[in-house]
Design a protein around this motif. Structure first.
Motif, PDB file in Angstrom:
ATOM      1  N   ASP B   9     -18.196  83.180 -34.157  1.00  0.00           N
ATOM      2  CA  ASP B   9     -18.140  81.721 -33.660  1.00  0.00           C
ATOM      3  C   ASP B   9     -16.772  81.346 -32.919  1.00  0.00           C
ATOM      4  O   ASP B   9     -15.557  81.744 -33.401  1.00  0.00           O
ATOM      5  CB  ASP B   9     -18.113  80.624 -34.952  1.00  0.00           C
ATOM      6  CG  ASP B   9     -17.599  79.226 -34.203  1.00  0.00           C
ATOM      7  OD1 ASP B   9     -18.203  78.908 -33.272  1.00  0.00           O
ATOM      8  OD2 ASP B   9     -16.714  78.725 -35.212  1.00  0.00           O
ATOM      9  N   THR B  10     -16.812  81.229 -31.396  1.00  0.00           N
ATOM     10  CA  THR B  10     -15.745  80.970 -30.893  1.00  0.00           C
ATOM     11  C   THR B  10     -15.430  79.780 -30.456  1.00  0.00           C
ATOM     12  O   THR B  10     -14.577  79.469 -29.634  1.00  0.00           O
ATOM     13  CB  THR B  10     -15.637  82.093 -29.548  1.00  0.00           C
ATOM     14  OG1 THR B  10     -14.414  81.998 -28.768  1.00  0.00           O
ATOM     15  CG2 THR B  10     -16.869  81.917 -28.595  1.00  0.00           C
ATOM     16  N   THR B  11     -15.684  78.834 -31.435  1.00  0.00           N
ATOM     17  CA  THR B  11     -15.594  77.274 -30.968  1.00  0.00           C
ATOM     18  C   THR B  11     -13.939  77.029 -30.934  1.00  0.00           C
ATOM     19  O   THR B  11     -13.429  76.158 -30.145  1.00  0.00           O
ATOM     20  CB  THR B  11     -16.053  76.477 -32.267  1.00  0.00           C
ATOM     21  OG1 THR B  11     -17.544  76.853 -32.469  1.00  0.00           O
ATOM     22  CG2 THR B  11     -15.903  74.975 -31.992  1.00  0.00           C
ATOM     23  N   MET B  12     -13.175  77.719 -31.628  1.00  0.00           N
ATOM     24  CA  MET B  12     -11.774  77.435 -31.803  1.00  0.00           C
ATOM     25  C   MET B  12     -11.097  78.343 -30.812  1.00  0.00           C
ATOM     26  O   MET B  12      -9.757  78.369 -30.772  1.00  0.00           O
ATOM     27  CB  MET B  12     -11.389  77.588 -33.275  1.00  0.00           C
ATOM     28  CG  MET B  12     -11.821  76.639 -34.182  1.00  0.00           C
ATOM     29  SD  MET B  12     -11.468  76.459 -35.808  1.00  0.00           S
ATOM     30  CE  MET B  12     -12.571  77.700 -36.527  1.00  0.00           C
ATOM     31  N   ILE B  43     -14.838  84.000 -37.332  1.00  0.00           N
ATOM     32  CA  ILE B  43     -14.404  83.014 -36.469  1.00  0.00           C
ATOM     33  C   ILE B  43     -13.220  83.473 -35.567  1.00  0.00           C
ATOM     34  O   ILE B  43     -12.464  83.973 -36.095  1.00  0.00           O
ATOM     35  CB  ILE B  43     -14.095  81.657 -37.333  1.00  0.00           C
ATOM     36  CG1 ILE B  43     -12.894  82.051 -38.155  1.00  0.00           C
ATOM     37  CG2 ILE B  43     -15.288  80.741 -37.708  1.00  0.00           C
ATOM     38  CD1 ILE B  43     -12.474  80.780 -39.303  1.00  0.00           C
ATOM     39  N   GLU B  44     -13.093  82.983 -34.345  1.00  0.00           N
ATOM     40  CA  GLU B  44     -12.173  83.521 -33.553  1.00  0.00           C
ATOM     41  C   GLU B  44     -11.290  82.228 -33.224  1.00  0.00           C
ATOM     42  O   GLU B  44     -11.913  81.246 -32.770  1.00  0.00           O
ATOM     43  CB  GLU B  44     -12.802  84.154 -32.025  1.00  0.00           C
ATOM     44  CG  GLU B  44     -11.700  84.543 -31.330  1.00  0.00           C
ATOM     45  CD  GLU B  44     -12.549  85.182 -30.020  1.00  0.00           C
ATOM     46  OE1 GLU B  44     -12.298  86.393 -29.806  1.00  0.00           O
ATOM     47  OE2 GLU B  44     -12.921  84.503 -29.217  1.00  0.00           O
ATOM     48  N   ASN B 230     -20.523  77.173 -24.116  1.00  0.00           N
ATOM     49  CA  ASN B 230     -21.227  78.795 -24.597  1.00  0.00           C
ATOM     50  C   ASN B 230     -22.524  78.658 -25.058  1.00  0.00           C
ATOM     51  O   ASN B 230     -23.046  77.257 -25.237  1.00  0.00           O
ATOM     52  CB  ASN B 230     -20.373  79.080 -25.651  1.00  0.00           C
ATOM     53  CG  ASN B 230     -18.869  79.752 -25.306  1.00  0.00           C
ATOM     54  OD1 ASN B 230     -17.969  78.886 -25.209  1.00  0.00           O
ATOM     55  ND2 ASN B 230     -18.606  80.745 -24.912  1.00  0.00           N
ATOM     56  N   GLY B 231     -23.076  79.701 -25.573  1.00  0.00           N
ATOM     57  CA  GLY B 231     -24.538  79.256 -26.110  1.00  0.00           C
ATOM     58  C   GLY B 231     -24.223  78.536 -27.383  1.00  0.00           C
ATOM     59  O   GLY B 231     -23.104  78.795 -28.255  1.00  0.00           O
ATOM     60  N   ASN B 232     -25.080  77.655 -27.783  1.00  0.00           N
ATOM     61  CA  ASN B 232     -25.043  76.780 -29.004  1.00  0.00           C
ATOM     62  C   ASN B 232     -25.172  77.520 -30.153  1.00  0.00           C
ATOM     63  O   ASN B 232     -26.479  78.011 -30.243  1.00  0.00           O
ATOM     64  CB  ASN B 232     -26.029  75.405 -28.777  1.00  0.00           C
ATOM     65  CG  ASN B 232     -25.859  74.595 -29.961  1.00  0.00           C
ATOM     66  OD1 ASN B 232     -26.212  74.964 -30.917  1.00  0.00           O
ATOM     67  ND2 ASN B 232     -25.526  73.278 -29.662  1.00  0.00           N
ATOM     68  N   LEU B 233     -24.176  77.636 -30.860  1.00  0.00           N
ATOM     69  CA  LEU B 233     -24.387  78.440 -32.415  1.00  0.00           C
ATOM     70  C   LEU B 233     -25.448  77.945 -33.261  1.00  0.00           C
ATOM     71  O   LEU B 233     -26.452  78.810 -33.750  1.00  0.00           O
ATOM     72  CB  LEU B 233     -23.129  78.366 -33.152  1.00  0.00           C
ATOM     73  CG  LEU B 233     -22.756  79.055 -34.507  1.00  0.00           C
ATOM     74  CD1 LEU B 233     -22.965  80.539 -34.117  1.00  0.00           C
ATOM     75  CD2 LEU B 233     -21.544  78.661 -35.325  1.00  0.00           C
ATOM     76  N   GLN B 234     -25.483  76.772 -33.552  1.00  0.00           N
ATOM     77  CA  GLN B 234     -26.696  76.271 -34.373  1.00  0.00           C
ATOM     78  C   GLN B 234     -28.054  76.458 -33.761  1.00  0.00           C
ATOM     79  O   GLN B 234     -29.055  76.780 -34.347  1.00  0.00           O
ATOM     80  CB  GLN B 234     -26.581  74.693 -34.456  1.00  0.00           C
ATOM     81  CG  GLN B 234     -25.324  74.180 -35.135  1.00  0.00           C
ATOM     82  CD  GLN B 234     -24.514  73.506 -34.190  1.00  0.00           C
ATOM     83  OE1 GLN B 234     -23.979  73.977 -32.952  1.00  0.00           O
ATOM     84  NE2 GLN B 234     -24.153  72.261 -34.537  1.00  0.00           N
ATOM     85  N   ALA B 235     -28.314  76.355 -32.471  1.00  0.00           N
ATOM     86  CA  ALA B 235     -29.545  76.735 -31.848  1.00  0.00           C
ATOM     87  C   ALA B 235     -29.929  78.153 -31.752  1.00  0.00           C
ATOM     88  O   ALA B 235     -31.107  78.599 -32.049  1.00  0.00           O
ATOM     89  CB  ALA B 235     -29.385  75.981 -30.403  1.00  0.00           C
TER      90      ALA B 235
END
Lengths: 341, 341
Positions: B9-12, B43-44, B230-235
């Protein structure tokens, strides 16, 4: 590949769900003008549930589908003007009126297992000189093999094209490919695919369909459509350009029309949300999306509970009244729980 | 398929571009807690341009990457804490400090033709006990065969994983597949893919990568990231669940974290726009997106002109100053035209 893909823009029909069926003649004319200039194959106009769909259950249209067809036709010379007809909502009489208004193409929309319901409408459409498409909805609810049998029936009724819709945005690219392959093994008429973006695959599934052999594909300007929208038309064209697959469409013109004419009428964000993912994951009709969000907010209910119950009931288009029914059930249960404490 | 996909996960980190690098320790802790509970692999965290990326050229970070790593690590037991390091921006010293702060994994990010620039950083990362990933950026700018040669070098330097990023969101699903196949033919370490949604293929390309053989995939909560995300993680997780491909992640928890912790910090819409389509179509680094939109508005310039000129110049990450340069050129030209009249 040498083949040319035919693009049907359904911004003014599926997109109508997303703006509560409030299209005006002026807006339809502006978008139709842009579609003609960009070189689109067809624009589909009318109530989200098609001609005759303007009933309380689905929401009333601001301007009648017949008037919108006239408005669109006034701007189109090469681009075909189409509409959707759901047998039972739309009638044979509606179809005749639509033809008088200038209709070129009709998509007879039936549940994925009910080709026979549309047989007479396909035959009438052909006798009226229309391009007649049978449009199967909610096709994640049936197997590729069963869908192919239905498509075979559509071909026998005289349909020019068979379309399958991932009405819930519930399919994976492999699901799309499997359906195209199954249909292709049974019918020789062209195949079309209609996608939704609830799981973020609106564009990806459209491309998967084309790679698998579809000759028709749907999209909408800015992705406007039921659920969190359809496959984004401009993006689909950009990707097809990159793949060297011909559409005959001017991408830059599409981007301009989207920005100037469609972006300003968008009422709610078309981003992928937790709710759209639940909708696609569970496999619920995309046009339920806004209704669920609005009722969930109104009654203070977690939308997840409503989606899950809709999934259990396996609801299909036309059963929007169940949303309210489910909300009331949840509220009653909640009261019961409070009393038990 | 039996295999288990590792989600980063690179949200952060990539998502930091989209919020002008304004993450706080509190927000990082809240998202990290959710990631740990949901069972994410890694998580990144850190500045959008990685550790050491907080310079005027890219935008200054509110809280240092080192502090954010500490904050994330304080909430994670099973989920790895990673960061990005772009050699030249981040130094060997930065990497040592990050390890002291609790770093588990580093992605050494290099332009798609410059594996050698990251050799010593991969070696240092391994000697520090980290999971060391070589992360190739802008990989649409090189051929699958050439990329595979670079990946081979990464493997020789000791990288545990080789990642390729579609940094511009410019690739088709076939482009992704071709790169995975080419890399697989040259290296035996796992392959990862990082996508952007500029052409609406953020999720579709992630899935295409996994189908082609990637064992690692990136995504972000709500799709937050550079460009239109980015690509939606949940999807991605929802689609993998549907495909029966294991991730070990709790989808409903992801949806909850996205809605409660990430949705509220989103500053600009992550919808696909005409601008994002141009960005992807022309193939410009996604982190230029907001800069171009902001400058175009400030100077009253059509963003299309800026994107086209950036495309002609074949700019890569780190050349953000060219945006301003191009704006000034357009303004000067415009003045010239006015004078000529």
């Amino acid at each position: 590949m040498g083949r040319k893909i035919k693009l049907i823009d359904t911004t003014m029909r599926d997109g109508s769900h997303a703006i509560h069926h409030q299209y005006t003649k002026e807006k339809v004319m502006a978008i139709a003008k842009g579609a003609e200039e960009a070189g689109l194959y067809c624009i589909e106009v009318g109530h989200g549930a098609g001609v005759g769909g303007s009933v309380l259950q689905y929401g009333l249209e601001k301007e009648s589908t017949i008037e919108l067809i006239k408005a669109a036709k006034s701007m189109c010379k090469n681009t075909k003007v189409g509409t959707l007809l759901v047998p039972g909502l739309g009638t044979m009489e509606d179809l005749k009126k639509a033809v008088e208004a200038g209709l070129d193409l009709v998509r007879v929309a039936v549940h994925c297992t009910e080709a026979d319901v549309g047989a007479q409408h396909i035959r009438l459409a052909k006798s009226l000189g229309l391009e007649a498409i049978m449009f199967f909805m909610m096709t994640h609810m049936t197997s590729p093999v069963e869908l192919a049998e239905q498509a075979k029936m559509a071909e026998e009724y005289g349909a020019d094209v068979v379309y399958f819709a991932d009405s819930s945005g519930a399919m994976t690219p492999d699901d799309i490919k499997d359906r195209v392959n199954a249909i292709r093994s049974k019918v020789s008429i062209p195949i079309g695919v209609h996608t939704h973006n609830n799981l973020g695959l609106g564009v990806g599934n459209a491309i998967a369909g084309i790679v698998a052999g579809c000759d028709y594909v749907d999209g909408t300007f800015e992705g406007l459509g039921a659920g969190c929208g359809n496959g984004n038309l401009q993006a689909i064209v950009a990707v097809l350009n990159k793949m060297g697959i011909e559409t005959g469409v001017d991408l830059y013109k599409l981007i301009e029309v989207g920005k100037n004419e469609v972006r300003p009428i968008i009422e709610h964000s078309l981003e992928i949300t937790g709710e759209s993912i639940l909708l696609g994951y569970i496999g619920i009709y995309s046009s339920f999306y806004l209704h669920v969000i609005e009722y969930a907010e109104k009654f203070g209910i977690d939308s997840k509970l409503i989606f899950e119950e809709l999934g259990k009931r396996k609801v299909v288009g036309g059963q929007e009244d169940q949303i309210l029914d489910i909300c009331h059930e949840i509220i009653e249960k909640r009261k019961g729980n409070v009393n038990e404490k």
